[in-house]
Design an enzyme around this catalytic site. Structure first.
Site, PDB file in Angstrom:
ATOM      1  N   ASP A  43      19.953 -22.547  -0.790  1.00  0.00           N
ATOM      2  CA  ASP A  43      21.044 -23.075  -0.579  1.00  0.00           C
ATOM      3  C   ASP A  43      21.017 -24.629  -1.239  1.00  0.00           C
ATOM      4  O   ASP A  43      22.358 -25.074  -1.054  1.00  0.00           O
ATOM      5  CB  ASP A  43      21.373 -23.192   0.995  1.00  0.00           C
ATOM      6  CG  ASP A  43      20.391 -23.995   1.753  1.00  0.00           C
ATOM      7  OD1 ASP A  43      19.400 -24.497   1.102  1.00  0.00           O
ATOM      8  OD2 ASP A  43      20.498 -23.968   2.915  1.00  0.00           O
ATOM      9  N   ASP A  82      18.322 -17.701   0.728  1.00  0.00           N
ATOM     10  CA  ASP A  82      18.404 -18.690   1.977  1.00  0.00           C
ATOM     11  C   ASP A  82      19.409 -18.061   2.949  1.00  0.00           C
ATOM     12  O   ASP A  82      20.539 -17.901   2.574  1.00  0.00           O
ATOM     13  CB  ASP A  82      18.752 -20.057   1.432  1.00  0.00           C
ATOM     14  CG  ASP A  82      17.667 -20.978   1.365  1.00  0.00           C
ATOM     15  OD1 ASP A  82      16.636 -20.572   2.072  1.00  0.00           O
ATOM     16  OD2 ASP A  82      17.552 -21.959   0.578  1.00  0.00           O
ATOM     17  N   GLU A 114      15.303 -21.725   8.141  1.00  0.00           N
ATOM     18  CA  GLU A 114      14.515 -23.126   8.394  1.00  0.00           C
ATOM     19  C   GLU A 114      14.106 -23.421   9.637  1.00  0.00           C
ATOM     20  O   GLU A 114      15.050 -23.129  10.588  1.00  0.00           O
ATOM     21  CB  GLU A 114      15.292 -24.204   7.709  1.00  0.00           C
ATOM     22  CG  GLU A 114      15.496 -24.026   6.048  1.00  0.00           C
ATOM     23  CD  GLU A 114      16.330 -25.460   5.676  1.00  0.00           C
ATOM     24  OE1 GLU A 114      16.567 -26.158   6.467  1.00  0.00           O
ATOM     25  OE2 GLU A 114      16.580 -25.284   4.587  1.00  0.00           O
ATOM     26  N   GLU A 181       7.462 -27.510   2.842  1.00  0.00           N
ATOM     27  CA  GLU A 181       8.129 -28.374   1.813  1.00  0.00           C
ATOM     28  C   GLU A 181       7.688 -29.926   2.207  1.00  0.00           C
ATOM     29  O   GLU A 181       7.855 -30.232   3.693  1.00  0.00           O
ATOM     30  CB  GLU A 181       9.408 -28.216   1.979  1.00  0.00           C
ATOM     31  CG  GLU A 181      10.342 -29.628   0.847  1.00  0.00           C
ATOM     32  CD  GLU A 181      11.767 -29.025   0.809  1.00  0.00           C
ATOM     33  OE1 GLU A 181      12.177 -29.835  -0.090  1.00  0.00           O
ATOM     34  OE2 GLU A 181      12.042 -28.101   1.318  1.00  0.00           O
TER      35      GLU A 181
END
Length: 279
Positions: A43, A82, A114, A181
């Site tokens: 995204d 995503d 996420e 990340e």
């Protein structure tokens, strides 16, 4: 095309997994030609190709549109797409509906979500429904407002412990892989050791199971600031600007098009058109 089983085998064999984030047909075609193991349609396209200042405005329709283009460019590569902001948070039912649309309409092989906590239940629900899920922890761009901006996560013992626990919960819920990340390299290595699923890092050090970078970032092609964890393998943007400047100059000086780039009409046809020689 590599499969989930291949990625598990690669982790067990200590063979790094190479992932690239791509958003369209031509980039996906080149990525597959180069031999990348996996493509992420992130995204982040909101910022990289649509010009938004965050990932928040990106919709499920956007993700489907771009994934379809990537699939056409890379028909033989495993693609992860995503699930964008608020497409899996309101309820498990909504998450299932949006994941179904992405999987059925885009050609994706898996979806990525996420966060942890309540998202772990969503991972479990999607997995139970037969949707392969990649989890994403550490710096989660959809939550930058809550995290206080684009900052390294897990820098202290308490937050690192929570992240490690979150990673284990994601694995237990059925995630097939984890994107990690912007965390300290020591934490990245620890997460990779503790999990049996592949851990793909972006700013998580070299001791994880694979790496992912954005196509535009690693090629030096784009207008956004490049994060510290990016290594640029080319400077395509400079080449593009130079080429465009040369094109502008040639047109202004009437040096383009040259004979090699033009078409001609037979002289007798030209005469028939005008009744006399005009060339």
């Amino acid at each position: 095309m590599k499969t989930k089983a291949d990625f598990f085998r690669m982790k067990q064999a200590d063979e790094p997994i190479v992932m690239v984030t791509a958003y369209d047909f031509p980039s996906a075609k080149l990525v597959e030609q180069a031999g990348v193991d996996m493509i992420l349609v992130g995204d982040s396209l909101g910022m990289v190709v649509l010009g938004y200042d965050s990932t928040i405005p990106v919709t499920v329709d956007d993700m489907i549109h771009h994934t379809k283009a990537v699939r056409r460019g890379a028909p033989n590569t495993f693609i992860v797409t995503d699930m964008p902001f608020m497409s899996y948070h309101a309820s498990k039912e909504e998450a299932l509906q949006n994941a179904r649309r992405i999987m059925q309409q885009s050609g994706a092989n898996a979806v990525k979500v996420e966060g942890a906590d309540e998202v772990v239940e969503t991972i479990a629900a999607l997995t139970k429904a037969g949707v392969p899920v990649v989890a994403h922890l550490g710096l989660t761009p959809q939550s930058v407002g809550v995290l206080g901006g684009y900052k390294v996560q897990g820098k202290d013992a308490e937050s690192a412990k929570k992240l490690l626990n979150d990673a284990k919960q994601c694995e237990q819920a059925g995630a097939i892989a984890l994107v990690l990340e912007c965390v300290p390299k020591q934490l990245g290595a620890a997460v990779a050791r503790e999990l049996t699923i592949p851990v793909i890092g972006i700013g998580a050090g070299a001791e994880v199971d694979g790496q992912v970078l954005v196509y535009h970032d690693l090629l030096g092609y784009g207008v956004n600031r490049v994060p510290k964890f990016v290594k640029q393998y080319a400077a395509i943007q400079e080449t593009i600007v130079e080429a465009l400047a040369n094109y502008i100059a040639d047109v202004k000086l009437r040096q383009f098009p040259e004979p090699a780039h033009t078409f001609t009409m037979k002289e007798e046809e030209w005469v028939a058109l005008y009744g006399g020689k005009q060339s």
